[in-house]
Scaffold this motif. Structure first.
Motif, PDB file in Angstrom:
ATOM      1  N   TYR A  20       1.038  -0.995   0.003  1.00 11.26           N
ATOM      2  CA  TYR A  20       0.224   0.364  -0.026  1.00 11.26           C
ATOM      3  C   TYR A  20       1.161   1.542   0.006  1.00 11.26           C
ATOM      4  CZ  TYR A  20      -3.755   2.989   1.098  1.00 11.26           C
ATOM      5  OH  TYR A  20      -4.390   4.235   1.015  1.00 11.26           O
ATOM      6  N   TYR A  21       2.169   1.213   0.604  1.00  3.65           N
ATOM      7  CA  TYR A  21       3.257   2.036   0.897  1.00  3.65           C
ATOM      8  C   TYR A  21       3.348   2.802  -0.139  1.00  3.65           C
ATOM      9  CZ  TYR A  21       6.144   5.664   3.514  1.00  3.65           C
ATOM     10  OH  TYR A  21       6.720   6.898   4.085  1.00  3.65           O
ATOM     11  N   GLU A  22       4.012   1.589  -0.734  1.00  2.04           N
ATOM     12  CA  GLU A  22       4.321   1.874  -2.671  1.00  2.04           C
ATOM     13  C   GLU A  22       4.127   2.262  -3.424  1.00  2.04           C
ATOM     14  OE1 GLU A  22       7.664   2.545  -5.252  1.00  2.04           O
ATOM     15  OE2 GLU A  22       7.962   2.151  -3.100  1.00  2.04           O
ATOM     16  N   ASN A  23       2.520   1.399  -3.473  1.00  2.00           N
ATOM     17  CA  ASN A  23       1.425   2.071  -4.508  1.00  2.00           C
ATOM     18  C   ASN A  23       0.506   2.407  -4.557  1.00  2.00           C
ATOM     19  OD1 ASN A  23       2.829  -0.617  -5.794  1.00  2.00           O
ATOM     20  ND2 ASN A  23       1.847  -2.181  -5.042  1.00  2.00           N
ATOM     21  N   VAL A  24       0.155   3.594  -3.284  1.00  2.00           N
ATOM     22  CA  VAL A  24      -0.942   4.576  -3.082  1.00  2.00           C
ATOM     23  C   VAL A  24      -0.398   5.601  -2.011  1.00  2.00           C
ATOM     24  CG1 VAL A  24      -3.254   4.332  -2.051  1.00  2.00           C
ATOM     25  CG2 VAL A  24      -2.848   2.641  -2.841  1.00  2.00           C
ATOM     26  N   HIS A  25       0.515   5.173  -1.340  1.00  2.00           N
ATOM     27  CA  HIS A  25       0.571   6.571  -0.598  1.00  2.00           C
ATOM     28  C   HIS A  25       1.750   7.334  -0.975  1.00  2.00           C
ATOM     29  CE1 HIS A  25       0.230   9.005   3.245  1.00  2.00           C
ATOM     30  NE2 HIS A  25       1.587   8.917   3.276  1.00  2.00           N
ATOM     31  N   ILE A  26       2.697   6.568  -1.743  1.00  2.00           N
ATOM     32  CA  ILE A  26       3.966   7.399  -2.160  1.00  2.00           C
ATOM     33  C   ILE A  26       3.190   8.137  -3.167  1.00  2.00           C
ATOM     34  CG2 ILE A  26       5.927   7.015  -3.218  1.00  2.00           C
ATOM     35  CD1 ILE A  26       6.320   7.727  -0.380  1.00  2.00           C
ATOM     36  N   PRO A  27       2.724   7.861  -4.260  1.00  2.00           N
ATOM     37  CA  PRO A  27       2.502   8.145  -5.423  1.00  2.00           C
ATOM     38  C   PRO A  27       1.270   9.634  -4.936  1.00  2.00           C
ATOM     39  CG  PRO A  27       1.879   6.384  -5.660  1.00  2.00           C
ATOM     40  CD  PRO A  27       2.335   5.981  -4.170  1.00  2.00           C
ATOM     41  N   PHE A  84      -3.838   2.845   6.038  1.00  2.00           N
ATOM     42  CA  PHE A  84      -2.870   1.451   6.039  1.00  2.00           C
ATOM     43  C   PHE A  84      -1.809   1.484   7.511  1.00  2.00           C
ATOM     44  CE2 PHE A  84      -0.467   5.593   4.355  1.00  2.00           C
ATOM     45  CZ  PHE A  84       0.858   5.060   4.542  1.00  2.00           C
ATOM     46  N   VAL A  85      -2.207   2.352   8.144  1.00  2.00           N
ATOM     47  CA  VAL A  85      -0.887   2.945   9.168  1.00  2.00           C
ATOM     48  C   VAL A  85      -1.615   1.603  10.124  1.00  2.00           C
ATOM     49  CG1 VAL A  85       0.181   4.009  11.141  1.00  2.00           C
ATOM     50  CG2 VAL A  85       0.034   4.131   8.428  1.00  2.00           C
TER      51      VAL A  85
END
Length: 106
Positions: A20-27, A84-85
């Motif tokens: 989730y972090y890489e594919n949703v939050h960071i974008p 996600f957290v």
């Protein structure tokens, strides 16, 4: 430079967190107005801390951060966190100073 330092503690499901972090939050974070760099990484096991991942979101100065902080994209990123957290999250806002090592390129 002005930096948001996010310290994520161990999530319940590390694989789901990472995806989730890489594919949703960071974008989302990449869309902050004025952001100059995003640096993150997993904390090694030998550090003696329960930190899982540390992220630095960098801005050229406090004024640039203030513009991002007032943006709808920042609101979107903050509203995304509960999705996600699952561990503790510490957010710090830091005025940073760079000192290059002797012989390092600028």
């Amino acid at each position: 430079m002005y930096t948001i330092v996010a310290i994520h503690r161990a999530p319940k499901d590390p694989q789901a967190f990472d995806e989730y972090y890489e594919n949703v939050h960071i974008p989302i974070v990449r869309r902050f107005p004025g952001v100059s760099a995003i640096r993150y990484g997993h904390v090694g096991d030998s550090t003696g801390t329960d930190a899982y991942l540390i992220c630095n979101v960098e801005f050229p100065d406090k004024a640039a951060f203030d513009i991002a902080a007032a943006s709808s994209v920042m609101t979107e990123a903050l509203e995304d966190l509960p999705k996600f957290v699952t561990g503790q999250l510490d957010l710090h806002y830091v005025e940073t100073v760079d000192h290059l090592a002797t012989g390092a390129a600028a």
